[in-house]
Design a protein around this motif. Sequence first.
Motif, PDB file in Angstrom:
ATOM      1  N   ILE A 186      -2.072   2.724  -3.490  1.00  0.00           N
ATOM      2  CA  ILE A 186      -0.967   1.820  -3.192  1.00  0.00           C
ATOM      3  C   ILE A 186       0.117   2.570  -2.444  1.00  0.00           C
ATOM      4  O   ILE A 186       0.586   3.622  -2.900  1.00  0.00           O
ATOM      5  N   CYS A 187       0.505   2.046  -1.292  1.00  0.00           N
ATOM      6  CA  CYS A 187       1.597   2.661  -0.531  1.00  0.00           C
ATOM      7  C   CYS A 187       2.924   2.230  -1.145  1.00  0.00           C
ATOM      8  O   CYS A 187       3.188   1.028  -1.286  1.00  0.00           O
ATOM      9  N   VAL A 188       3.751   3.197  -1.498  1.00  0.00           N
ATOM     10  CA  VAL A 188       5.036   2.910  -2.130  1.00  0.00           C
ATOM     11  C   VAL A 188       6.059   2.393  -1.130  1.00  0.00           C
ATOM     12  O   VAL A 188       7.104   1.875  -1.521  1.00  0.00           O
ATOM     13  N   ARG A 189       5.787   2.517   0.170  1.00  0.00           N
ATOM     14  CA  ARG A 189       6.720   2.021   1.181  1.00  0.00           C
ATOM     15  C   ARG A 189       6.406   0.592   1.612  1.00  0.00           C
ATOM     16  O   ARG A 189       7.254  -0.267   1.576  1.00  0.00           O
ATOM     17  N   CYS A 190       5.171   0.364   2.062  1.00  0.00           N
ATOM     18  CA  CYS A 190       4.840  -0.961   2.613  1.00  0.00           C
ATOM     19  C   CYS A 190       4.072  -1.846   1.638  1.00  0.00           C
ATOM     20  O   CYS A 190       3.886  -3.029   1.886  1.00  0.00           O
ATOM     21  N   GLY A 191       3.607  -1.278   0.515  1.00  0.00           N
ATOM     22  CA  GLY A 191       2.883  -2.066  -0.477  1.00  0.00           C
ATOM     23  C   GLY A 191       1.406  -2.260  -0.171  1.00  0.00           C
ATOM     24  O   GLY A 191       0.719  -2.982  -0.895  1.00  0.00           O
ATOM     25  N   ALA A 192       0.903  -1.634   0.893  1.00  0.00           N
ATOM     26  CA  ALA A 192      -0.517  -1.784   1.236  1.00  0.00           C
ATOM     27  C   ALA A 192      -1.384  -1.299   0.084  1.00  0.00           C
ATOM     28  O   ALA A 192      -1.035  -0.362  -0.630  1.00  0.00           O
ATOM     29  N   LEU A 193      -2.496  -1.972  -0.085  1.00  0.00           N
ATOM     30  CA  LEU A 193      -3.434  -1.661  -1.158  1.00  0.00           C
ATOM     31  C   LEU A 193      -4.782  -1.337  -0.524  1.00  0.00           C
ATOM     32  O   LEU A 193      -5.269  -2.088   0.319  1.00  0.00           O
ATOM     33  N   TYR A 194      -5.362  -0.213  -0.912  1.00  0.00           N
ATOM     34  CA  TYR A 194      -6.652   0.218  -0.374  1.00  0.00           C
ATOM     35  C   TYR A 194      -7.614   0.445  -1.530  1.00  0.00           C
ATOM     36  O   TYR A 194      -7.240   1.043  -2.543  1.00  0.00           O
ATOM     37  N   ASP A 195      -8.844  -0.005  -1.370  1.00  0.00           N
ATOM     38  CA  ASP A 195      -9.873   0.249  -2.374  1.00  0.00           C
ATOM     39  C   ASP A 195     -10.373   1.678  -2.250  1.00  0.00           C
ATOM     40  O   ASP A 195     -10.455   2.218  -1.153  1.00  0.00           O
ATOM     41  N   PHE A 196     -10.708   2.276  -3.389  1.00  0.00           N
ATOM     42  CA  PHE A 196     -11.455   3.529  -3.375  1.00  0.00           C
ATOM     43  C   PHE A 196     -12.362   3.561  -4.594  1.00  0.00           C
ATOM     44  O   PHE A 196     -12.183   2.807  -5.549  1.00  0.00           O
TER      45      PHE A 196
END
Length: 142
Positions: A93-103
């Motif tokens: 989770i990006c703390v700036r833009c809120g983007a969420l990526y699976d891993f």
Amino acid sequence: MQAHKDAVQLLKEAGLRVTPQREAILTFLLEYDGHATVDDIYSSLQSRFPSMSVSTVYNTVKQLSQVGLVKEIGVGDGASRFDMNVEPHHHLICVRCGALYDFYLEEPIRLSVPPEAQGFEIEDYHVEVRGVCPKCKEQKPS
């Protein structure tokens, strides 16, 4: 068109009645690239279904989650997100833009349970890693 057919089939297989709203919500999620919020879904479908409320969308995605068609993700920002990837996976989770990526982690991983929780039966786990995504890292902080 394929996502529409898939949505109808998935709803039937889950034993849910196929309604235009359920079908549209599930089709949206099948076509969405990412982890949608209820507001994302509502905003996208509101013009097609003007009488549909935010609570209808919320209740529908909750129901889809309960039957295992989508996975609800609570990332601590208050808004649940819904993911069509129901396989075990984790999130960056990006703390700036809120983007969420699976891993994915190699399974099974060993979890250490604190002594005060001995005997706790673990049913599921989710690893959440927070940081700054490459896109935000390139931008200068404002």
